[in-house]
Design a protein around this motif. Structure first.
Motif, short mmCIF file in Angstrom:
data_model
loop_
_atom_site.label_atom_id
_atom_site.label_comp_id
_atom_site.label_asym_id
_atom_site.label_seq_id
_atom_site.Cartn_x
_atom_site.Cartn_y
_atom_site.Cartn_z
N PRO A 12 5.97 -4.68 -37.36
CA PRO A 12 7.37 -5.07 -37.53
C PRO A 12 8.32 -4.03 -36.91
N ARG A 13 9.40 -4.53 -36.45
CA ARG A 13 10.41 -3.67 -35.82
C ARG A 13 10.88 -2.57 -36.77
N SER A 14 10.85 -2.85 -38.05
CA SER A 14 11.31 -1.87 -39.04
C SER A 14 10.48 -0.59 -39.01
N TYR A 15 9.22 -0.67 -38.58
CA TYR A 15 8.39 0.54 -38.46
C TYR A 15 9.02 1.50 -37.45
N PHE A 16 9.40 0.97 -36.30
CA PHE A 16 9.95 1.81 -35.25
C PHE A 16 11.35 2.30 -35.62
N GLU A 17 12.14 1.43 -36.26
CA GLU A 17 13.47 1.84 -36.72
C GLU A 17 13.36 3.01 -37.71
N ALA A 18 12.33 3.01 -38.52
CA ALA A 18 12.13 4.10 -39.49
C ALA A 18 11.83 5.43 -38.80
N HIS A 19 11.46 5.37 -37.53
CA HIS A 19 11.13 6.58 -36.78
C HIS A 19 12.22 7.01 -35.81
N VAL A 20 13.28 6.20 -35.68
CA VAL A 20 14.41 6.58 -34.84
C VAL A 20 15.16 7.70 -35.56
N GLY A 21 15.44 8.75 -34.83
CA GLY A 21 16.18 9.87 -35.41
C GLY A 21 15.30 10.97 -35.97
N ARG A 22 14.00 10.74 -36.07
CA ARG A 22 13.10 11.82 -36.49
C ARG A 22 13.12 12.91 -35.42
N GLN A 24 10.59 15.26 -35.21
CA GLN A 24 9.23 15.72 -34.94
C GLN A 24 8.36 14.51 -34.64
N PHE A 25 7.20 14.77 -34.04
CA PHE A 25 6.27 13.69 -33.71
C PHE A 25 5.67 13.12 -34.99
N PRO A 26 5.41 11.83 -35.01
CA PRO A 26 5.88 10.84 -34.04
C PRO A 26 7.34 10.46 -34.31
N PHE A 27 8.03 10.08 -33.24
CA PHE A 27 9.40 9.60 -33.36
C PHE A 27 9.62 8.49 -32.35
N ALA A 28 10.68 7.72 -32.58
CA ALA A 28 11.00 6.60 -31.70
C ALA A 28 12.42 6.76 -31.17
N GLU A 29 12.61 6.25 -29.98
CA GLU A 29 13.97 6.15 -29.44
C GLU A 29 14.16 4.72 -28.95
N ARG A 30 15.35 4.20 -29.20
CA ARG A 30 15.65 2.84 -28.75
C ARG A 30 15.78 2.85 -27.23
N ARG A 31 15.21 1.80 -26.62
CA ARG A 31 15.26 1.65 -25.17
C ARG A 31 15.41 0.17 -24.87
N ASP A 32 16.56 -0.21 -24.29
CA ASP A 32 16.85 -1.61 -23.99
C ASP A 32 16.65 -2.44 -25.27
N ASP A 33 15.75 -3.45 -25.22
CA ASP A 33 15.48 -4.27 -26.40
C ASP A 33 14.18 -3.82 -27.07
N HIS A 38 7.05 8.06 -29.35
CA HIS A 38 6.45 9.33 -28.95
C HIS A 38 5.45 9.75 -30.02
N ARG A 39 4.16 9.55 -29.74
CA ARG A 39 3.12 9.96 -30.69
C ARG A 39 2.95 11.47 -30.69
N SER A 40 2.98 12.05 -29.50
CA SER A 40 2.87 13.50 -29.32
C SER A 40 3.41 13.79 -27.93
N ALA A 41 3.46 15.05 -27.57
CA ALA A 41 3.93 15.42 -26.23
C ALA A 41 3.03 14.75 -25.20
N GLY A 42 3.61 13.96 -24.33
CA GLY A 42 2.84 13.29 -23.29
C GLY A 42 2.19 11.98 -23.70
#
Length: 177
Positions: A12-22, A24-33, A38-42
């Protein structure tokens, strides 16, 4: 013949929304739709509609001759979060996914997500998923299960057995592979 796919991962999209703004890894950033997760560096995963739109997934699978799916969160878990946050997010995702199971009855079966980094949290989240939401199974990631023989982990497995539901283990790739 009834064809069932058990490798479909609906997140669900809510998983990624919960990681926006973190920070430290893992974190998410919104991109287009979608998102860049980012699970880890690279190690960055592009996340698009095909990962969270269950109707789209089921339509594609139906065209391929698949009648039903047993679905998990795949490699996306909650064990990296503090226990209270992990419980909250796991329960939210289990709630959302169980609602989709009712909406797509007979075509979509969701496996519960539980926070395995704390046995008491895992058991309470498991009980809620199975007893309250009527989910029919649970998935654990083996990376979080490196100490599967530890007493606290055994308590979780015993509870799964007591509830009489299947336990699915998702093998994780070793670091660096």
């Amino acid at each position: 013949m009834h064809v069932v796919d058990c490798q479909v991962h609906h997140q669900p999209r809510s998983y990624f929304e919960a990681h926006v703004g973190r920070r430290q890894f893992p974190f998410a950033e919104r991109r287009d739709d979608g998102y860049l997760f980012h699970r880890s560096a690279g190690d960055v995963v592009a996340v698009g509609r095909d990962m969270w739109d269950l109707e789209l997934q089921l339509e594609r699978l139906e065209r391929q001759g698949v009648d039903a799916v047993v679905s998990s969160m795949g490699g996306f878990g909650v064990d990296h979060l503090p226990v209270e946050q992990a419980i909250e997010l796991a329960q939210q995702l289990n709630d959302e996914r169980s609602q989709l199971e009712r909406q797509f009855a007979g075509r979509y079966y969701a496996l519960a997500l539980i926070p395995m980094h704390d046995a008491a949290a895992a058991i309470s989240t498991l009980d809620h998923a199975i007893e309250t939401l009527a989910m029919r199974g649970v998935l654990v990631r083996d990376a979080a299960e490196a100490q599967a023989a530890a007493a606290d982990r055994r308590a979780v497995y015993h509870r799964v057995a007591d509830l009489g539901v299947p336990l699915f283990v998702r093998p994780e790739r070793p670091p660096g592979s």
